[in-house]
Scaffold this motif. Sequence first.
Motif, mmCIF file in Angstrom:
data_model
loop_
_atom_site.group_PDB
_atom_site.id
_atom_site.type_symbol
_atom_site.label_atom_id
_atom_site.label_comp_id
_atom_site.label_asym_id
_atom_site.label_seq_id
_atom_site.Cartn_x
_atom_site.Cartn_y
_atom_site.Cartn_z
ATOM 1 N N LEU A 108 0.785 -1.033 0.018
ATOM 2 C CA LEU A 108 0.012 0.031 0.137
ATOM 3 C C LEU A 108 1.049 1.357 -0.053
ATOM 4 C CD1 LEU A 108 -2.736 -1.109 2.626
ATOM 5 C CD2 LEU A 108 -3.134 -0.801 -0.054
ATOM 6 N N LYS A 109 1.857 1.272 0.899
ATOM 7 C CA LYS A 109 2.754 2.517 1.011
ATOM 8 C C LYS A 109 3.414 2.643 -0.472
ATOM 9 C CE LYS A 109 6.553 4.257 3.560
ATOM 10 N NZ LYS A 109 7.533 3.859 4.764
ATOM 11 N N LYS A 110 3.700 1.587 -1.161
ATOM 12 C CA LYS A 110 4.361 1.789 -2.611
ATOM 13 C C LYS A 110 3.571 2.477 -3.322
ATOM 14 C CE LYS A 110 6.661 -1.255 -5.872
ATOM 15 N NZ LYS A 110 6.937 -2.622 -6.275
ATOM 16 N N ARG A 111 2.182 2.284 -3.348
ATOM 17 C CA ARG A 111 1.242 2.765 -4.347
ATOM 18 C C ARG A 111 0.448 4.062 -3.544
ATOM 19 N NH1 ARG A 111 2.045 -2.379 -4.402
ATOM 20 N NH2 ARG A 111 1.764 -3.535 -6.532
ATOM 21 N N ARG A 112 0.985 4.552 -2.609
ATOM 22 C CA ARG A 112 0.657 5.593 -1.799
ATOM 23 C C ARG A 112 -0.876 5.838 -1.528
ATOM 24 N NH1 ARG A 112 3.730 10.434 -5.601
ATOM 25 N NH2 ARG A 112 5.750 9.676 -5.134
ATOM 26 N N LEU A 113 -1.188 4.558 -0.992
ATOM 27 C CA LEU A 113 -2.637 4.166 -0.429
ATOM 28 C C LEU A 113 -2.544 4.378 1.040
ATOM 29 C CD1 LEU A 113 -3.451 1.439 -2.998
ATOM 30 C CD2 LEU A 113 -4.500 3.806 -2.879
ATOM 31 N N PRO A 114 -3.497 4.453 1.615
ATOM 32 C CA PRO A 114 -3.660 4.341 3.206
ATOM 33 C C PRO A 114 -3.037 3.033 3.845
ATOM 34 C CG PRO A 114 -5.498 5.527 2.303
ATOM 35 C CD PRO A 114 -4.902 5.008 1.215
ATOM 36 N N LEU A 115 -2.340 3.188 4.870
ATOM 37 C CA LEU A 115 -2.225 1.935 5.415
ATOM 38 C C LEU A 115 -3.032 1.258 6.440
ATOM 39 C CD1 LEU A 115 1.694 2.819 6.425
ATOM 40 C CD2 LEU A 115 0.742 2.014 4.114
ATOM 41 N N LEU A 116 -3.063 -0.029 6.793
ATOM 42 C CA LEU A 116 -3.884 -0.606 7.671
ATOM 43 C C LEU A 116 -3.260 -0.559 8.785
ATOM 44 C CD1 LEU A 116 -4.657 -3.669 5.221
ATOM 45 C CD2 LEU A 116 -5.759 -1.452 5.374
ATOM 46 N N THR A 117 -4.152 -0.536 10.088
ATOM 47 C CA THR A 117 -3.807 -0.854 11.395
ATOM 48 C C THR A 117 -3.964 -2.426 11.444
ATOM 49 O OG1 THR A 117 -6.129 -0.397 12.163
ATOM 50 C CG2 THR A 117 -4.565 1.340 12.217
ATOM 51 N N ALA A 118 -3.707 -3.032 12.735
ATOM 52 C CA ALA A 118 -3.965 -4.272 12.931
ATOM 53 C C ALA A 118 -5.534 -4.612 12.871
ATOM 54 C CB ALA A 118 -3.289 -4.958 14.291
ATOM 55 N N GLU A 119 -6.096 -3.545 13.527
ATOM 56 C CA GLU A 119 -7.617 -3.874 13.759
ATOM 57 C C GLU A 119 -8.325 -3.533 12.350
ATOM 58 O OE1 GLU A 119 -11.172 -1.644 16.080
ATOM 59 O OE2 GLU A 119 -9.239 -0.644 16.230
ATOM 60 N N ILE A 120 -7.933 -2.664 11.564
ATOM 61 C CA ILE A 120 -8.588 -2.717 10.338
ATOM 62 C C ILE A 120 -8.373 -3.997 9.631
ATOM 63 C CG2 ILE A 120 -8.774 -1.432 8.242
ATOM 64 C CD1 ILE A 120 -8.301 1.123 9.616
ATOM 65 N N TYR A 121 -7.486 -4.386 9.543
ATOM 66 C CA TYR A 121 -6.691 -5.677 8.833
ATOM 67 C C TYR A 121 -7.575 -6.845 9.126
ATOM 68 C CZ TYR A 121 -4.326 -9.782 7.316
ATOM 69 O OH TYR A 121 -3.816 -11.121 7.210
ATOM 70 N N ARG A 122 -8.060 -6.880 10.343
ATOM 71 C CA ARG A 122 -8.789 -8.147 10.752
ATOM 72 C C ARG A 122 -10.263 -7.956 10.722
ATOM 73 N NH1 ARG A 122 -4.579 -8.533 14.418
ATOM 74 N NH2 ARG A 122 -3.298 -10.636 14.875
ATOM 75 N N GLN A 123 -10.614 -6.609 10.267
ATOM 76 C CA GLN A 123 -12.100 -6.108 9.869
ATOM 77 C C GLN A 123 -12.326 -6.645 8.326
ATOM 78 O OE1 GLN A 123 -12.587 -2.344 11.146
ATOM 79 N NE2 GLN A 123 -12.775 -2.934 13.302
ATOM 80 N N ILE A 124 -11.118 -6.670 7.834
ATOM 81 C CA ILE A 124 -11.405 -6.524 6.307
ATOM 82 C C ILE A 124 -10.826 -7.718 5.650
ATOM 83 C CG2 ILE A 124 -11.493 -3.902 5.911
ATOM 84 C CD1 ILE A 124 -8.602 -4.157 4.533
#
Length: 215
Positions: free
Chosen positions: A26-42
Amino acid sequence: RHIIWDWNGTLLDDADLCSDTMNHLLKKRRLPLLTAEIYRQIFTFPVRDYYRKAGFNFSHENFIAPATEFIEIYNHKVSDTSIFQNARILLDYFKNKGFSQYIISAMKQKQLHDSVRHQDLHDYFADILGIRDHYADGKAYLASGLMKEKKLLSGQVCIIGDTLHDHEIAESIQCECILVSGGHQSEERLRASGRMLINDIIQLKEIFENHDTDK
């Protein structure tokens, strides 16, 4: 009498590696990063849908490109991960109780075998089954194939996993399922399945001991 284990997030503690690797993409593509909580939600299967939820636009980039990049980074670092603290205790427990144990994973077959061998767990399992490619569309076909090949009875099988996909597979082969939080999906999402939910696989000992007592 038969335990079908998921690997990633159930026996292998790799959720942080997966979210960190995704954040690299995501960082390489300049997209918002994920928190651990968001990761487990999506996080979900097929993982193509998860990539979309993470922010990828496949009209701009073919899914195969980031998926391949993810796997290359993951495979390079997965040997630094470890199994969950009580995993070997539970594998020994079921082995000593005479259960046959299997792994069905959305990891590619060769990488799955390499990962299990790296953790020195290979000998616990009667079979270890991974998917055909890296793109993790699902693993239901592995479960149905295993049931037929080994002539397993649904009433004697329990799937243990950390995602709703494990619940869905259990439904497809009409067997029991126990879900474990702390892997790749949030406790809230897993609870919505209605399955038994535990937060540490060590709890399985009490569950199965009570089951034997009930008999």
